[in-house]
Design an enzyme around this catalytic site. Structure first.
Site, mmCIF file in Angstrom:
data_model
loop_
_atom_site.group_PDB
_atom_site.id
_atom_site.type_symbol
_atom_site.label_atom_id
_atom_site.label_comp_id
_atom_site.label_asym_id
_atom_site.label_seq_id
_atom_site.Cartn_x
_atom_site.Cartn_y
_atom_site.Cartn_z
ATOM 1 N N GLY A 12 -3.811 -6.246 -16.156
ATOM 2 C CA GLY A 12 -4.499 -6.573 -14.815
ATOM 3 C C GLY A 12 -5.579 -5.159 -14.412
ATOM 4 O O GLY A 12 -5.684 -4.470 -15.431
ATOM 5 N N ILE A 14 -4.951 -2.461 -12.377
ATOM 6 C CA ILE A 14 -4.000 -1.290 -12.578
ATOM 7 C C ILE A 14 -3.836 -1.057 -14.046
ATOM 8 O O ILE A 14 -4.154 0.095 -14.458
ATOM 9 C CB ILE A 14 -2.883 -1.386 -11.806
ATOM 10 C CG1 ILE A 14 -2.869 -1.597 -10.188
ATOM 11 C CG2 ILE A 14 -2.136 -0.035 -11.758
ATOM 12 C CD1 ILE A 14 -1.769 -1.745 -9.542
ATOM 13 N N ARG A 83 -1.494 -8.891 -3.826
ATOM 14 C CA ARG A 83 -1.477 -9.039 -2.613
ATOM 15 C C ARG A 83 -3.007 -9.920 -2.397
ATOM 16 O O ARG A 83 -3.940 -9.395 -2.816
ATOM 17 C CB ARG A 83 -1.325 -8.021 -1.410
ATOM 18 C CG ARG A 83 -0.049 -7.716 -1.207
ATOM 19 C CD ARG A 83 0.063 -6.955 -0.032
ATOM 20 N NE ARG A 83 -0.383 -5.718 0.082
ATOM 21 C CZ ARG A 83 -0.607 -4.915 1.334
ATOM 22 N NH1 ARG A 83 -0.150 -5.391 2.229
ATOM 23 N NH2 ARG A 83 -0.787 -3.600 1.135
ATOM 24 N N ARG A 89 3.435 -6.896 1.407
ATOM 25 C CA ARG A 89 3.782 -6.775 0.030
ATOM 26 C C ARG A 89 5.197 -7.377 -0.166
ATOM 27 O O ARG A 89 5.136 -7.858 -1.085
ATOM 28 C CB ARG A 89 4.242 -5.107 -0.119
ATOM 29 C CG ARG A 89 3.023 -4.115 -0.405
ATOM 30 C CD ARG A 89 3.570 -2.744 -0.287
ATOM 31 N NE ARG A 89 2.288 -1.787 -0.372
ATOM 32 C CZ ARG A 89 1.676 -1.255 0.662
ATOM 33 N NH1 ARG A 89 2.309 -1.441 1.944
ATOM 34 N NH2 ARG A 89 0.662 -0.381 0.566
ATOM 35 N N ASN A 96 7.302 -12.374 -7.828
ATOM 36 C CA ASN A 96 7.144 -11.065 -8.651
ATOM 37 C C ASN A 96 8.798 -10.733 -9.211
ATOM 38 O O ASN A 96 8.758 -10.191 -10.141
ATOM 39 C CB ASN A 96 6.656 -10.079 -8.054
ATOM 40 C CG ASN A 96 5.112 -10.060 -7.928
ATOM 41 O OD1 ASN A 96 4.658 -11.180 -8.611
ATOM 42 N ND2 ASN A 96 4.262 -9.191 -7.190
ATOM 43 N N SER A 120 4.722 -2.526 -9.471
ATOM 44 C CA SER A 120 4.894 -3.856 -8.852
ATOM 45 C C SER A 120 5.319 -4.050 -7.389
ATOM 46 O O SER A 120 6.336 -3.423 -7.117
ATOM 47 C CB SER A 120 5.442 -4.815 -9.838
ATOM 48 O OG SER A 120 5.123 -4.562 -11.014
ATOM 49 N N ASN A 121 4.662 -4.734 -6.592
ATOM 50 C CA ASN A 121 5.163 -5.232 -5.325
ATOM 51 C C ASN A 121 5.968 -6.362 -5.018
ATOM 52 O O ASN A 121 5.854 -7.138 -5.926
ATOM 53 C CB ASN A 121 3.873 -5.159 -4.307
ATOM 54 C CG ASN A 121 3.438 -3.721 -3.858
ATOM 55 O OD1 ASN A 121 4.413 -2.832 -3.577
ATOM 56 N ND2 ASN A 121 2.180 -3.610 -3.729
ATOM 57 N N ARG A 152 -3.172 9.286 0.442
ATOM 58 C CA ARG A 152 -3.815 8.443 1.456
ATOM 59 C C ARG A 152 -3.721 9.364 2.710
ATOM 60 O O ARG A 152 -4.818 9.557 3.350
ATOM 61 C CB ARG A 152 -3.366 6.990 1.607
ATOM 62 C CG ARG A 152 -3.855 5.994 0.413
ATOM 63 C CD ARG A 152 -3.031 4.628 0.602
ATOM 64 N NE ARG A 152 -3.896 3.960 -0.434
ATOM 65 C CZ ARG A 152 -3.192 2.497 -0.642
ATOM 66 N NH1 ARG A 152 -1.865 2.383 -0.443
ATOM 67 N NH2 ARG A 152 -3.675 1.696 -1.645
ATOM 68 N N HIS A 176 7.900 1.747 0.682
ATOM 69 C CA HIS A 176 6.513 1.300 0.503
ATOM 70 C C HIS A 176 6.029 0.216 1.186
ATOM 71 O O HIS A 176 5.717 -0.932 0.898
ATOM 72 C CB HIS A 176 6.198 1.283 -0.934
ATOM 73 C CG HIS A 176 4.821 1.297 -1.302
ATOM 74 N ND1 HIS A 176 3.996 1.977 -0.821
ATOM 75 C CD2 HIS A 176 4.008 0.509 -1.972
ATOM 76 C CE1 HIS A 176 2.698 1.940 -1.323
ATOM 77 N NE2 HIS A 176 2.908 0.916 -2.001
#
Length: 318
Positions: A12, A14, A83, A89, A96, A120-121, A152, A176
């Protein structure tokens, strides 16, 4: 000497950026795996055709069979649903988890000596599941979260102070999710404490500086959701890919970087048996050391709260 082999599970958004960054940095030959036929082949061909322009010499290939990841030095897992607006998440866990089970079995069979970085979340649960199914030692299975969350936080600090992001050092610990713990005390700009710079910016108004920092912390904790809300059709992919590549590069090139990594704790920071974001040294042996440091009362309370959230999430899979 043979080139390193990097396998990326999930073709995908990412996965595509990971393949491009791996090639640009010449980390090794790249295999992009996805269950959708043609998708990873098309993306890797597209990237490979840019090699004369970008001057990189690595082989890129797409795959729909786990056998093609055989002999991987490192595997980065991004497979799973992203998401959508309004989702946390943690909402992704049931779907998942099934995907992670099949991915982990493929890695265990075909890349038994690889280091594994999970993106992966929900991250804390997915990396736990991956380590459990593969049975790999904990130094070889880790999650990418803290590098991104810290980046961030650092970016928001730099923008607030009007300084280069290159000079900002910031660390985020814990899970996370919304309970992640930005460590304000150690945030600095080339050694100068961020809180001191904020106070000077606001004419020594300590209350205002604290208020601004609280807003930066809150934005950091909700940063992933902010991107999801703007995109509306998916989640962040440029910054997560860059963060995972920083980890992979430190391992493949034995850089010994001190990075916040989602690692399995065995008593460090008072936690045992759970994956939590903490500072680690990453080198040719994967997680070579978990680096502990003392937390003040407020940080400890936030960290404990974050660990409790991780435990609740992970235990919900049992």
């Amino acid at each position: 000497m043979a080139r390193k082999k990097i396998s990326l599970i999930g073709g995908g958004q990412i996965g595509g950026v990971l393949a491009q960054l791996s090639a640009l940095r010449e980390l090794g030959d790249v295999v992009l795996f996805d269950i959708v036929e043609g998708l990873p082949q098309g993306k890797t061909l597209d990237i490979a055709e840019a090699s004369p322009v970008d001057n990189f010499d690595v082989a890129l290939s797409g795959a729909n069979d786990y056998a093609d990841i055989k002999g991987s030095d490192i595997v980065i897992v991004t497979a799973g649903l992203p998401r959508k607006p309004g989702m946390s998440r943690d909402d992704l866990i049931a779907t998942n988890a099934k995907i992670m089970q099949s991915v982990s079995e493929g890695i265990k069979q075909y890349a038994p000596n690889a280091f594994v970085i999970v993106i992966s979340n929900p991250l804390d649960a997915m990396v736990t599941l991956c380590q459990k199914i593969t049975g790999f030692p904990s130094n070889r299975v880790m999650g990418m979260a803290g590098v991104l969350d810290s980046a961030r936080f650092a970016a928001f600090i730099a923008w607030e102070l009007g300084v280069s992001v290159k000079d900002v050092n910031a660390m985020v610990l814990g899970g996370h999710g919304d309970t992640m713990v930005p460590i304000i005390r150690y945030a600095n700009v080339n050694g100068v404490p961020v809180m001191e710079l904020l106070e000077r910016k606001y004419n020594n108004d300590k209350a205002k500086a604290k208020e601004v920092m609280a807003a930066l912390v809150k934005r950091t904790q909700g940063a992933g959701g902010e991107v999801v809300g703007l995109l509306k059709t998916g989640s962040a992919f440029y910054s997560p890919a860059s963060s995972a590549i920083a980890m992979a590069e430190s391992i493949l090139r034995d850089q010994k970087r001190l990075l916040p990594v989602c690692a399995l704790l065995n008593g460090e920071f008072g936690v045992k048996g759970y994956y939590v974001g903490v500072p680690c040294i990453l080198g040719s042996n994967g997680i070579e050391k978990i680096v502990e440091f003392s937390l003040d009362a407020e940080e400890q309370a936030m960290f404990d709260n974050s660990v409790a959230a991780v435990k609740e999430l992970v235990d919900s899979m049992k």
